[in-house]
Design a protein around this motif. Sequence first.
Motif, PDB file in Angstrom:
ATOM      1  N   PHE A 237       0.834   4.011  -3.017  1.00 24.53           N
ATOM      2  CA  PHE A 237       0.447   5.381  -2.729  1.00 24.53           C
ATOM      3  C   PHE A 237       1.530   6.365  -3.166  1.00 24.53           C
ATOM      4  O   PHE A 237       1.235   7.429  -3.748  1.00 24.53           O
TER       5      PHE A 237
ATOM      6  N   THR B  90       0.830  -1.204   0.000  1.00 18.33           N
ATOM      7  CA  THR B  90       0.000   0.000   0.000  1.00 18.33           C
ATOM      8  C   THR B  90       0.864   1.254   0.000  1.00 18.33           C
ATOM      9  O   THR B  90       0.575   2.236  -0.703  1.00 18.33           O
ATOM     10  N   HIS B  91       1.938   1.235   0.791  1.00 17.27           N
ATOM     11  CA  HIS B  91       2.856   2.382   0.853  1.00 17.27           C
ATOM     12  C   HIS B  91       3.479   2.662  -0.518  1.00 17.27           C
ATOM     13  O   HIS B  91       3.528   3.822  -0.959  1.00 17.27           O
TER      14      HIS B  91
END
Length: 473
Positions: free
Chosen positions: A351, A347-348
């Motif tokens: 993003f 997810t990091h």
Amino acid sequence: MSNFKISADEEVQLLRRPITTTRSSNKNFLNKSSSLTTPRRSIPRLVERNLPFHQSRSQVSVQNRTNGRFYIFSERLHYFINQNWLHIFLRWPTFLSVFCLLSLWVLWLVIFASLYVYIDARKPMVECGLGKAGQPINFFPALSFSLETCTTVGYSLPNDTNGFFTSDCYGVQLAVYLQMTWSMIFNAFFTAFIFARLARSEQRSAQVLFSNKAIIEHRNGKWLFHARVYDMDSQKPIVEMHIRMYCASWHTYEKRNQEQPHLLHAMRIFDPDDDVNAWVFTGVPMNATHHIDAYSPLTPPHLSKDLNLLNSYGLMLREVDQCAGNTSAYPCPVCGETYETAENLKTHIQFNKILEDADGKIPVVGTHRDPDIVKPRLYNKLELTKEDIMNHLKDKEIICVAEGIEPMLSGTFQCLHSYRLEDIVFDCKFTPCVTKENGKIFVELDKFHSIEKVEQYPSTGVDDEYQTFGERL
């Protein structure tokens, strides 16, 4: 889920059969698990199962030797024996130790009887209460006097005179004083020894039961190792009982290219949680569970070395702590930040890709969009199979240590049990053995070792990364 159950006696009979062919019958599922796990008899047990009901005497089967010989009283061991003779003596069998102490007591009776004969014979014309003038006391009357002196204080002398109290009889007075002093010391030691032998707390371990089989199950994408433990003396529960597990790995220990040899490797326990000392209440049967994760000694090293995990540097870590948000283990190769799970890392990166694309001025090289840095392997999770675990366990012995305080005498004791590959079954669960009837609760000991085959656990519909490790309420 199948309702087929197998008792402890049937398990033993199945394991004793020679494994020749694989049968399709559901009753032989233990043989199927054992067909790939022919016991390696060259690897001895550290903890032998030498008690009924598949239990252990809680002793480690290790002997000492020097220069390849079993010289227990060799010159090199004299120091240790001299410094710890009491505990060595306490470990002797009660019959043998009591016989030795009584033999020592009789020997000293004979020694003091001989001393009385010698003292009375030196001055035959002086009456000191042992013999008459000109007739010194003989050995057997002196032995009777020695026994009387050793067992009482107020008594009459053999010659029934008060010559004992005259100044010429200092030799007899000194001998009587020495014998009475020795007798008091011996009586105190003998009483304390008998109490220590009868009240030794390690005998309490005989009432703590471990399951005959350990279970490795695959649940929610996780491999879990279970062992069942129970204290038969439920009305006097053990105080502060906690459990530990170790893995003895002979193959790793015998490698010549390792840095420091370690035969035992600690295994983290998450149920009960060893972060809070793995306290257990053994008044009812309960399970001790180890998660076979990337840090577990039960995981083949070659399967975990390529994962994107921080080096443990010898610390005993657990993946369950990462899933709970307590520790971070997945580093981002671009910015260096660490995340608890591979999903969080993914997810990091996604993003930051959006942010970098929106900026339009940030180059691709060296950023979260660089394919040479951000590779799919960063999100890889540990993938274990049943065969991987079974092959890795061929030279392993899993030792369970339950330790607590006996409430009657406040003595600490340990219970030891071990499992090798032939003692482990897969895709099973323990049969419930606690029942209630007429307002009372019973533990069915005939079901304590029984297990049930589990075909497949129902899916929870949640991503594997966040599914439960332990029991669902």
